[in-house]
Design an enzyme around this catalytic site. Sequence first.
Site, PDB file in Angstrom:
ATOM      1  N   ALA A 288      38.605  42.381  30.535  1.00 16.79           N
ATOM      2  CA  ALA A 288      37.385  42.949  29.953  1.00 16.79           C
ATOM      3  C   ALA A 288      37.670  43.405  28.523  1.00 16.79           C
ATOM      4  CB  ALA A 288      36.944  44.129  30.802  1.00 16.79           C
TER       5      ALA A 288
ATOM      6  N   GLY B  64      40.348  41.274  34.365  1.00 15.93           N
ATOM      7  CA  GLY B  64      39.126  40.497  34.577  1.00 15.93           C
ATOM      8  C   GLY B  64      39.349  39.003  34.410  1.00 15.93           C
TER       9      GLY B  64
ATOM     10  N   GLU C 118      45.129  46.931  34.995  1.00 17.05           N
ATOM     11  CA  GLU C 118      44.133  48.010  35.026  1.00 17.05           C
ATOM     12  C   GLU C 118      44.761  49.377  35.282  1.00 17.05           C
ATOM     13  OE1 GLU C 118      43.631  45.022  36.262  1.00 17.05           O
ATOM     14  OE2 GLU C 118      41.521  44.421  36.186  1.00 17.05           O
TER      15      GLU C 118
ATOM     16  N   GLU D 248      40.508  37.990  37.741  1.00 22.57           N
ATOM     17  CA  GLU D 248      39.343  38.105  38.647  1.00 22.57           C
ATOM     18  C   GLU D 248      38.421  36.895  38.477  1.00 22.57           C
ATOM     19  OE1 GLU D 248      38.480  42.214  37.308  1.00 22.57           O
ATOM     20  OE2 GLU D 248      38.406  42.694  39.431  1.00 22.57           O
TER      21      GLU D 248
HETATM   22  C1  3H9 Z   1      39.764  44.763  32.984  1.00 22.55           C
HETATM   23  O1  3H9 Z   1      39.800  43.586  32.774  1.00 22.55           O
HETATM   24  C2  3H9 Z   1      38.963  45.410  34.107  1.00 22.55           C
HETATM   25  C3  3H9 Z   1      38.288  44.420  34.969  1.00 22.55           C
HETATM   26  O2  3H9 Z   1      38.572  44.714  36.295  1.00 22.55           O
HETATM   27  C4  3H9 Z   1      36.812  44.389  34.720  1.00 22.55           C
HETATM   28  C5  3H9 Z   1      36.110  45.676  35.062  1.00 22.55           C
HETATM   29  C6  3H9 Z   1      34.624  45.583  34.947  1.00 22.55           C
HETATM   30  N1  3H9 Z   1      39.877  44.403  24.854  1.00 22.55           N
HETATM   31  O3  3H9 Z   1      48.067  43.344  21.943  1.00 22.55           O
HETATM   32  P1  3H9 Z   1      47.794  42.517  20.731  1.00 22.55           P
HETATM   33  C7  3H9 Z   1      42.929  43.233  20.898  1.00 22.55           C
HETATM   34  S1  3H9 Z   1      40.620  45.870  32.053  1.00 22.55           S
HETATM   35  C8  3H9 Z   1      39.677  44.562  23.545  1.00 22.55           C
HETATM   36  O4  3H9 Z   1      48.200  43.052  19.419  1.00 22.55           O
HETATM   37  P2  3H9 Z   1      49.575  40.496  21.748  1.00 22.55           P
HETATM   38  C9  3H9 Z   1      43.962  44.228  20.389  1.00 22.55           C
HETATM   39  O5  3H9 Z   1      43.398  45.496  20.223  1.00 22.55           O
HETATM   40  C10 3H9 Z   1      41.404  44.864  30.840  1.00 22.55           C
HETATM   41  N2  3H9 Z   1      40.584  44.214  22.604  1.00 22.55           N
HETATM   42  O6  3H9 Z   1      48.342  41.034  20.896  1.00 22.55           O
HETATM   43  C11 3H9 Z   1      44.353  43.568  19.084  1.00 22.55           C
HETATM   44  O7  3H9 Z   1      43.346  43.868  18.138  1.00 22.55           O
HETATM   45  P3  3H9 Z   1      43.714  44.158  16.605  1.00 22.55           P
HETATM   46  C12 3H9 Z   1      42.606  44.221  31.406  1.00 22.55           C
HETATM   47  C13 3H9 Z   1      41.727  43.715  23.037  1.00 22.55           C
HETATM   48  O8  3H9 Z   1      49.607  39.045  21.518  1.00 22.55           O
HETATM   49  C14 3H9 Z   1      44.279  42.075  19.398  1.00 22.55           C
HETATM   50  O9  3H9 Z   1      43.426  41.974  20.540  1.00 22.55           O
HETATM   51  N3  3H9 Z   1      43.288  43.540  30.316  1.00 22.55           N
HETATM   52  C15 3H9 Z   1      42.000  43.518  24.378  1.00 22.55           C
HETATM   53  O10 3H9 Z   1      50.791  41.320  21.481  1.00 22.55           O
HETATM   54  C16 3H9 Z   1      45.610  41.466  19.721  1.00 22.55           C
HETATM   55  O11 3H9 Z   1      46.231  42.229  20.738  1.00 22.55           O
HETATM   56  C17 3H9 Z   1      44.258  44.125  29.593  1.00 22.55           C
HETATM   57  O12 3H9 Z   1      44.650  45.236  29.849  1.00 22.55           O
HETATM   58  C18 3H9 Z   1      41.024  43.894  25.314  1.00 22.55           C
HETATM   59  N4  3H9 Z   1      41.189  43.728  26.644  1.00 22.55           N
HETATM   60  O13 3H9 Z   1      49.198  40.771  23.275  1.00 22.55           O
HETATM   61  C19 3H9 Z   1      44.833  43.294  28.500  1.00 22.55           C
HETATM   62  N5  3H9 Z   1      43.233  42.987  24.499  1.00 22.55           N
HETATM   63  O14 3H9 Z   1      44.363  42.896  16.133  1.00 22.55           O
HETATM   64  C20 3H9 Z   1      45.185  44.130  27.312  1.00 22.55           C
HETATM   65  C21 3H9 Z   1      43.706  42.835  23.265  1.00 22.55           C
HETATM   66  O15 3H9 Z   1      42.416  44.490  16.019  1.00 22.55           O
HETATM   67  N6  3H9 Z   1      45.780  43.326  26.260  1.00 22.55           N
HETATM   68  N7  3H9 Z   1      42.808  43.272  22.359  1.00 22.55           N
HETATM   69  O16 3H9 Z   1      44.684  45.327  16.664  1.00 22.55           O
HETATM   70  C22 3H9 Z   1      47.089  43.024  26.231  1.00 22.55           C
HETATM   71  O17 3H9 Z   1      47.860  43.367  27.109  1.00 22.55           O
HETATM   72  C23 3H9 Z   1      47.604  42.268  25.030  1.00 22.55           C
HETATM   73  O18 3H9 Z   1      46.653  42.434  24.010  1.00 22.55           O
HETATM   74  C24 3H9 Z   1      47.818  40.765  25.240  1.00 22.55           C
HETATM   75  C25 3H9 Z   1      48.135  40.101  23.874  1.00 22.55           C
HETATM   76  C26 3H9 Z   1      49.002  40.557  26.205  1.00 22.55           C
HETATM   77  C27 3H9 Z   1      46.593  40.082  25.808  1.00 22.55           C
END
Ligand code: 3H9
Length: 703
Positions: free
Chosen positions: A63, A102, A125, A105
């Site tokens: 998400a 998500g 999450e 999911e």
């Molecule tokens: C969920 O899904 C709940 C569900 O059950 C649904 C419920 C209804 N949202 O980390 P990076 C941005 S909960 C918004 O530097 P990497 C991040 O801020 C979600 N923005 O890159 C950054 O922005 P900026 C579960 C996000 O390559 C840019 O993307 N998912 C999100 O080192 C690059 O990110 C997670 O917890 C997001 N979800 O790592 C995943 N994700 O450039 C969280 C990233 O402006 N994300 N951004 O600073 C991660 O773990 C890492 O970002 C990922 C990439 C491994 C994907």
Amino acid sequence: MSELVTLQRQGHVGLLLIDNPPVNAFTRELREQLRAALQAFAADAQMLAGVLACEGNTFIAGADLREFDTGIAAPLLRDLLDELEALDKPIVAALHGTALGGGVETALACHARVALQGTRLAFPEITLGIVPGAGGTQRLPRLIGIPASLDLMLSGRMVTADEALALGLVDKVVASDLRQAAATRAMELAAIGHEHLRASARELPEAAPTADYFDEQRKAAAKTNPNRTVPCSIVDAIEASASSRAFAEGIAHEARLSDDSLTTVESRALRHLFFAERQTSEVPGLDDGIAPRAITSVGIVGGGTMGRGIAMAFANAGIAARLIDVSAEAAAKALAEIRKTYESRVKRGRMSAEAMESTLRLIHCAGTMGELSDVDLVIEAVFESMALKQKIFLELDQICKPGAMLATNTSTLDINTIAAVTSRPEDVLGLHFFSPAHVMRLLEIVRTDHTSDEVIRSAFEMARRIRKTAVLARVCHGFIGNRIMDPYGREAERMLLEGASVEKIDGVLQQFGWAMGILAVYDLAGVDVGVKIREERRDSLPDDPSYYLPSKLLAEQGWLGQKSGRGFYNYDPETRSRTPNPEAEALFRRAADELGIRQRQIDDEEILDRCMYALINEAAMVLEDGIALRAADIDVVYNNGYGFPRYRGGPLFLADEIGLEKIVAGIDAFRQQLDPQYWQASALLRSLAESGGSFADRDRGKG
Ligand code: 3H9
């Protein structure tokens, strides 16, 4: 509106392709467009089956976390995924990169899953204080069983494609031609039917566990995650999949738990940190166009614990490190210690013997500074003596090539004064690592009055390469982290003189969630370390004989903490387990009597408030003085370097939660009751409290 989802017909297969950089997170626009694409797919009689795939580096990373703060608008992901699963044509998910939350999911709502080798999947999450809310807690157990679902959702750990295959989370792993493999599988399903492959229609793979089993799981989750509620809610949601209730009922239960989780303090705190940690390298006024200097080799001066840890941090990231100690013998000893550290990692199965040898080849230890003539960056890591550091920087200035960055790892000294002995103060900065430097994620990048923008940009880039979370600080005693720690420790030590026991103080702090009580931390670091630092700056200390007196008394006895088997606690020489040190406590009581300090019962609330308000007040001063750029940066420092509980967000997130007015009132009350010299509310804290503002508002530019 930009095109985030396209539907392409390839033979009889409809390819639903998501392209929402950087990580294909589910924004509202993406959900809207995916719904429209699914409807178009359903309506196209030529398309008999579908493939859901993503452009870019990764499948859907979950998400959009920003939406959780602003409110989630329809279509909701859970509804969209129900629609996807209910389609009368099969859809196969084609996974690559990191499929998260998500994103997984979504894959679970598809009728089959094919993953590219190297894909990793997780439900992160829990690390964000969220109960998965798009059907995951109901569909996953039906695919992989309840114990494995609890494991994944309570740990947040990543699984490889192969492990996912073994678990039954994906159906096939391919080395190449992902979309083709998914299309083939989709057409097979079109031929044989996919109704039985809807996760919602499946039975659990094994008999449902008893209610007692889930109670045990809740107990274990509460123990592993003290002070948090969301882990137990995750167990509750998964338990709903085990009951005889219909899938829809389970989904409704999950939806309630997930929606509630978003409003918890722990979730807001953890999401705050997610973005705060990604924002620290944004430095206002620093031109994005400045190219960082290339760093291919690094010199480190000093082969002690810190220098060795720094060398390993670079070598672990594939960057060559030259470690200089006072003599060839000392250098050889440092290298032997480094080898020992790696060998213990190999023994514990954390590293292969080959990886150890290739990493060690990157570390070269020598006894002469001349070796540093061609390195791109030098980090001095000798003990805290201004005279010694100035001598080293004079020498480095002579030896190092033009353009080399010269850094000190000092934790307290004035780096402007160190830089002043060089002919290139614009190349001088602080790089304050935290011990053990190859493990701890935090790095304070300290900017002097003269450090150039280019050097700051290069330091952030270097930190990214060695996987550190870097925060920018200005020069002051202790920079961000240690400066703020000083009044926190001061209150803890003062309460020892007022009658609280070592165990009581540490117990309250640990119950709050700190990784360790502060007095146990002093024992770990060496009680003499702080004593020596205060000795060095005797002239600027408060006029107060009780100031950090317990540490001083212990140091006089030679009770320096873990390294000498005694300190605030006694330590078992074999197991290192700690027990109270009654002789130390008697020493504190005698000293308190001599100073006329009254002994009394101090309750838990006072212990916590005195320590935390002192910490928050100093944090506000650090912000007010421009030592830190943002309140959120201070929160990042405390979570990554000082063992602050992540689920409380950080000192200033916590301050906003407590309420700034309440904190100012508390500080004012302490000024009446305790030593007034220590209890002056920071001007910033007071003005935010009076105007009804918050540190978060200030960070957003409204303060
Ligand atoms: C969920 O899904 C709940 C569900 O059950 C649904 C419920 C209804 N949202 O980390 P990076 C941005 S909960 C918004 O530097 P990497 C991040 O801020 C979600 N923005 O890159 C950054 O922005 P900026 C579960 C996000 O390559 C840019 O993307 N998912 C999100 O080192 C690059 O990110 C997670 O917890 C997001 N979800 O790592 C995943 N994700 O450039 C969280 C990233 O402006 N994300 N951004 O600073 C991660 O773990 C890492 O970002 C990922 C990439 C491994 C994907």
